[in-house]
Design a protein around this motif. Structure first.
Motif, mmCIF file in Angstrom:
data_model
loop_
_atom_site.group_PDB
_atom_site.id
_atom_site.type_symbol
_atom_site.label_atom_id
_atom_site.label_comp_id
_atom_site.label_asym_id
_atom_site.label_seq_id
_atom_site.Cartn_x
_atom_site.Cartn_y
_atom_site.Cartn_z
ATOM 1 N N UNK A 256 43.414 33.758 -0.185
ATOM 2 C CA UNK A 256 42.637 32.826 0.617
ATOM 3 C C UNK A 256 42.972 31.401 0.195
ATOM 4 N N UNK A 257 42.836 30.475 1.115
ATOM 5 C CA UNK A 257 43.061 29.063 0.790
ATOM 6 C C UNK A 257 41.946 28.225 1.414
ATOM 7 N N UNK A 258 41.897 26.959 0.999
ATOM 8 C CA UNK A 258 40.944 26.036 1.613
ATOM 9 C C UNK A 258 41.640 25.095 2.590
ATOM 10 N N UNK A 259 42.890 25.434 2.938
ATOM 11 C CA UNK A 259 43.664 24.625 3.873
ATOM 12 C C UNK A 259 43.304 25.026 5.304
ATOM 13 N N UNK A 260 42.742 24.094 6.053
ATOM 14 C CA UNK A 260 42.196 24.419 7.369
ATOM 15 C C UNK A 260 42.937 23.707 8.486
ATOM 16 N N UNK A 261 43.123 24.455 9.593
ATOM 17 C CA UNK A 261 43.676 23.882 10.815
ATOM 18 C C UNK A 261 42.871 24.443 11.978
ATOM 19 N N UNK A 262 42.106 23.611 12.621
ATOM 20 C CA UNK A 262 41.239 24.077 13.693
ATOM 21 C C UNK A 262 40.131 24.955 13.127
ATOM 22 N N UNK A 263 39.989 26.154 13.688
ATOM 23 C CA UNK A 263 38.963 27.085 13.216
ATOM 24 C C UNK A 263 39.457 28.003 12.104
ATOM 25 N N UNK A 264 40.732 27.897 11.723
ATOM 26 C CA UNK A 264 41.334 28.860 10.806
ATOM 27 C C UNK A 264 41.745 28.215 9.481
ATOM 28 N N UNK A 265 41.612 29.029 8.445
ATOM 29 C CA UNK A 265 42.138 28.666 7.134
ATOM 30 C C UNK A 265 43.439 29.432 6.903
ATOM 31 N N UNK A 266 44.311 28.853 6.109
ATOM 32 C CA UNK A 266 45.607 29.483 5.874
ATOM 33 C C UNK A 266 45.465 30.683 4.944
ATOM 34 N N UNK A 267 46.234 31.718 5.242
ATOM 35 C CA UNK A 267 46.338 32.927 4.421
ATOM 36 C C UNK A 267 47.747 32.906 3.844
ATOM 37 N N UNK A 268 47.867 32.769 2.529
ATOM 38 C CA UNK A 268 49.173 32.552 1.924
ATOM 39 C C UNK A 268 49.554 33.689 0.973
ATOM 40 N N UNK A 269 50.881 33.873 0.812
ATOM 41 C CA UNK A 269 51.362 34.949 -0.053
ATOM 42 C C UNK A 269 51.444 34.535 -1.520
ATOM 43 N N UNK A 270 51.065 33.299 -1.832
ATOM 44 C CA UNK A 270 51.050 32.846 -3.214
ATOM 45 C C UNK A 270 49.715 32.191 -3.528
ATOM 46 N N UNK A 271 49.215 32.468 -4.730
ATOM 47 C CA UNK A 271 47.941 31.918 -5.161
ATOM 48 C C UNK A 271 48.097 30.431 -5.475
ATOM 49 N N UNK A 272 47.115 29.631 -5.080
ATOM 50 C CA UNK A 272 47.158 28.206 -5.385
ATOM 51 C C UNK A 272 46.957 27.991 -6.883
ATOM 52 N N UNK A 273 47.607 27.015 -7.409
ATOM 53 C CA UNK A 273 47.512 26.743 -8.841
ATOM 54 C C UNK A 273 46.151 26.179 -9.227
ATOM 55 N N UNK A 274 45.524 25.488 -8.307
ATOM 56 C CA UNK A 274 44.220 24.889 -8.577
ATOM 57 C C UNK A 274 43.112 25.790 -8.050
ATOM 58 N N UNK A 275 42.119 26.064 -8.875
ATOM 59 C CA UNK A 275 41.016 26.937 -8.468
ATOM 60 C C UNK A 275 40.057 26.168 -7.558
ATOM 61 N N UNK A 276 39.978 26.604 -6.320
ATOM 62 C CA UNK A 276 39.099 25.966 -5.347
ATOM 63 C C UNK A 276 38.196 27.017 -4.713
ATOM 64 N N UNK A 277 37.271 26.552 -3.890
ATOM 65 C CA UNK A 277 36.382 27.491 -3.218
ATOM 66 C C UNK A 277 35.946 26.944 -1.871
ATOM 67 N N UNK A 278 35.493 27.871 -1.041
ATOM 68 C CA UNK A 278 34.873 27.543 0.235
ATOM 69 C C UNK A 278 33.385 27.855 0.109
ATOM 70 N N UNK A 279 32.557 26.980 0.637
ATOM 71 C CA UNK A 279 31.111 27.126 0.479
ATOM 72 C C UNK A 279 30.478 27.659 1.764
ATOM 73 N N UNK A 280 29.599 28.634 1.608
ATOM 74 C CA UNK A 280 28.862 29.182 2.754
ATOM 75 C C UNK A 280 27.389 29.293 2.396
ATOM 76 N N UNK A 281 26.543 28.960 3.345
ATOM 77 C CA UNK A 281 25.104 29.100 3.154
ATOM 78 C C UNK A 281 24.561 29.996 4.265
ATOM 79 N N UNK A 282 23.815 31.016 3.868
ATOM 80 C CA UNK A 282 23.261 31.970 4.828
ATOM 81 C C UNK A 282 21.745 31.959 4.706
ATOM 82 N N UNK A 283 21.087 31.594 5.783
ATOM 83 C CA UNK A 283 19.626 31.527 5.809
ATOM 84 C C UNK A 283 19.087 32.820 6.432
ATOM 85 N N UNK A 284 18.585 33.711 5.590
ATOM 86 C CA UNK A 284 18.067 34.987 6.086
ATOM 87 C C UNK A 284 16.727 34.833 6.791
ATOM 88 N N UNK A 285 16.108 33.683 6.658
ATOM 89 C CA UNK A 285 14.863 33.443 7.390
ATOM 90 C C UNK A 285 15.125 33.086 8.847
#
Length: 586
Positions: A383-412
């Motif tokens: 997984x990557x955090x590189x975004x184009x439009x609605x999609x993020x890039x899926x790459x065959x090599x792991x990024x050297x820098x540890x990053x994350x994507x944030x999601x919030x889910x409101x069950x209420x």
């Protein structure tokens, strides 16, 4: 996801497929040609009574091998006789025995719980009859497939082979999948448990249970109170909810662990890429190979759903035009198998090797010596955090820098849903990108044959103690349409061990492995892309996991005061099994 509600229950109502395939025969012809015992009662070791029907050709005098079906579905005498006549016409004695409490049995109906012992006792009774030559084979689909494996927990010497189609596993395929209780089979307990036959009134009342499902979701009451929304206590569900782990309660119903060591009879499995309970069939096959690798296990796999695998496929599967070569006759191959095992006949021509599968998009059958050998390599994407439009890039090599994507889910918030993973339709014009994350690969420069079950490992941290996740795999075809390949839905706290819950540590990075995905074989064309959708599971079709760490069935919307906060890390990956065309092909 809404089609799952209609689809899954429909497949259970169609479990005894052979009885639907046989030709119509007038009852007077059956009576003149066959010796029919339609009110047989078989006593079990603990004193229960099992109702059974036995059909033999009157002209037969010598002992014969016996073909047995053991089922909880009592669908009427006429239908049963058609199925049993087919066995008798092929030189066997045909028998259907019904689960304890069904048909003429005076005992209580208890799905799953007694089948392992009861089927053993039925086979023991059969083996002692003068018309039996000491050999018994079993076949059938869904619950009938399950009872065959249950019969192998302590295998009777007279049982010589089983032919399970789309076999289920109580506690693994339903009423929960990867430790998540799912709603579509809610009414099944009433359908089979309300009377000695089948409650077809309940089975036909789709609107009742759709209303219940959505009202439960909207009101936010706990899952263990879902039957209060319906207004009718669901005693079986309430019992099952006490066992969210795959614990001893479920394990005693099937061969488990070293039980597989004593299964030494040939097995022929039929299953489909779009069968909801496919993971059950694969579990049985993998465990048997693990504990007793010498046992011959054959499989026939194709683009079939739960019903289609039991008949040999259908030309149009959820808007996907199935390859013509995929259409087979499950019935014909089954009896060829029985002749091969029980009468020393030739092996069915279909069985070129142990695993025989149709390649979607290639219109051809291929074979492999084992499930593992279906593939000879993997595509691994991060997984990557590189975004184009609605999609993020899926790459065959792991990024050297540890990053994350944030999601919030409101069950209420009950106005929104997450995780539209269910493959209906199989081919769609677009996919939902409004929640969760969608990752897309580069364009494939060459055709790729995906063969097997994809897996992976999700790295995530959450502010709570648990969550349910979904991972869905698509092919984005050159024409812009999405082909649903496979999916996973699972509870993070059971990702490493389905028998023991291990809660996540809040705000710590956790590794969540997954592998129990649906096997598929599909020829991807040059110019296609692979798409992975990652999401938290939140919808009306399964339990809601609020992440408190309490028993999930006891959680309610009162536990949703703080939204679930997820960090999906970019060293998460998926592994997609492939078969490289350049390698030798069987």
């Amino acid at each position: 996801m809404k089609p799952i509600l209609n689809f899954v229950f429909f497949i259970f109502m169609l479990s005894n497929v052979f009885s639907q395939q046989t030709s119509t025969t007038r009852s007077e012809d059956i009576k003149s040609a066959y010796d029919i015992q339609d009110s047989v009662m078989i006593k079990t070791r603990d004193g229960a009574l099992i109702s059974a029907i036995v059909v033999r050709k009157k002209e037969s005098s010598a002992p014969l091998p016996v073909i047995l079906q053991h089922t909880i579905y009592v669908e009427g005498k006429a239908r049963a006789l058609k199925s049993l006549k087919k066995a008798a016409d092929r030189g066997y004695v045909g028998i259907i025995s019904y689960s304890r409490g069904k048909r003429f049995s005076p005992d209580a109906i208890t799905p799953y719980e007694n089948e392992a012992n009861d089927v053993y006792d039925v086979i023991d009774w059969i083996s002692k009859q003068k018309w039996c030559n000491g050999s018994v084979g079993m076949y059938g689909g869904s619950y009938n497939g399950y009872t065959q494996w249950a019969a192998c927990k302590k295998k009777h010497p007279a049982l010589k082979t089983i032919v399970p189609y789309v076999a289920s596993i109580p506690g693994k395929g339903l009423p929960m999948e990867n430790n998540i209780f799912i709603n579509p089979n809610y009414e099944w307990a009433f359908y089979v448990g309300n009377n000695k036959y089948l409650d077809t009134v309940v089975g036909a009342d789709r609107e009742r249970f759709r209303k219940m499902t959505f009202k439960w979701y909207e009101t936010g009451v706990s899952y263990k109170k879902i039957d209060s929304i319906d207004g009718t206590p669901n005693k079986f569900l309430q019992k099952w909810l006490q066992h969210p782990s795959f614990d001893a309660y479920w394990q005693k119903m099937i061969p488990y662990g070293k039980d597989f060591e004593q299964i030494d009879i040939p097995v022929l499995i039929f299953d489909g890429y779009y069968n909801d309970s496919q993971n059950s069939s694969l579990y049985y096959a993998k465990e048997l190979r693990k504990y007793n690798p010498k046992t011959p296990i054959y499989m026939i796999l194709g683009p079939y759903d739960h019903f289609g695998a039991q008949v040999g496929g259908q030309a149009d599967l959820r808007d996907y035009k199935v390859d013509p070569t995929a259409i087979i006759s499950t019935s014909k191959i089954t009896y060829q198998w029985f002749d091969y095992i029980l009468k020393n006949g030739p092996k069915p021509e279909m069985l070129k090797d142990k695993i025989n599968y149709e390649v979607m998009g290639a219109n051809e059958w291929r074979s492999a010596p084992s499930l593992d050998k279906m593939s000879n390599g993997f595509l691994q994407f991060y997984l990557t955090d590189s975004k184009s439009g609605d999609f993020y890039a899926l790459k065959d090599k792991k990024t050297t820098e540890k990053k994350y994507l944030y999601q919030e889910v409101d069950f209420a918030d009950r106005q929104t849903q997450n995780n539209e993973y269910y493959p209906d339709p199989i081919i769609r014009k677009e996919i939902d990108t409004s929640n969760g994350f969608v990752f897309i690969s580069d364009v494939l420069k060459e055709p790729v044959l995906i063969n097997g079950s994809f897996s992976g490992e999700i790295k995530a941290s959450i502010n709570k103690k648990d969550m349910d996740i979904g991972v869905t795999l698509y092919e984005l075809m050159p024409n812009g349409e999405y082909f649903h390949l496979s999916y996973h839905i699972g509870r993070a706290s059971y990702a490493k061990d389905s028998t023991k819950r291990e809660l996540l540590k809040p705000n710590s990075i956790e590794s969540i492995p997954f592998s129990n995905t649906h096997l598929v074989s599909k020829q991807l064309s040059k110019g296609s892309r692979l798409v992975v959708v990652l999401n938290v599971n939140k919808n009306p079709f399964s339990e809601l996991n609020y992440g408190t760490g309490k028993l999930v069935a006891e959680e309610s919307i009162k536990d949703a005061k703080v939204p679930l906060q997820v960090k999906w890390y970019t060293d998460s990956f998926v592994k997609i099994p492939i078969f490289e065309i350049a390698s030798p092909v069987r």
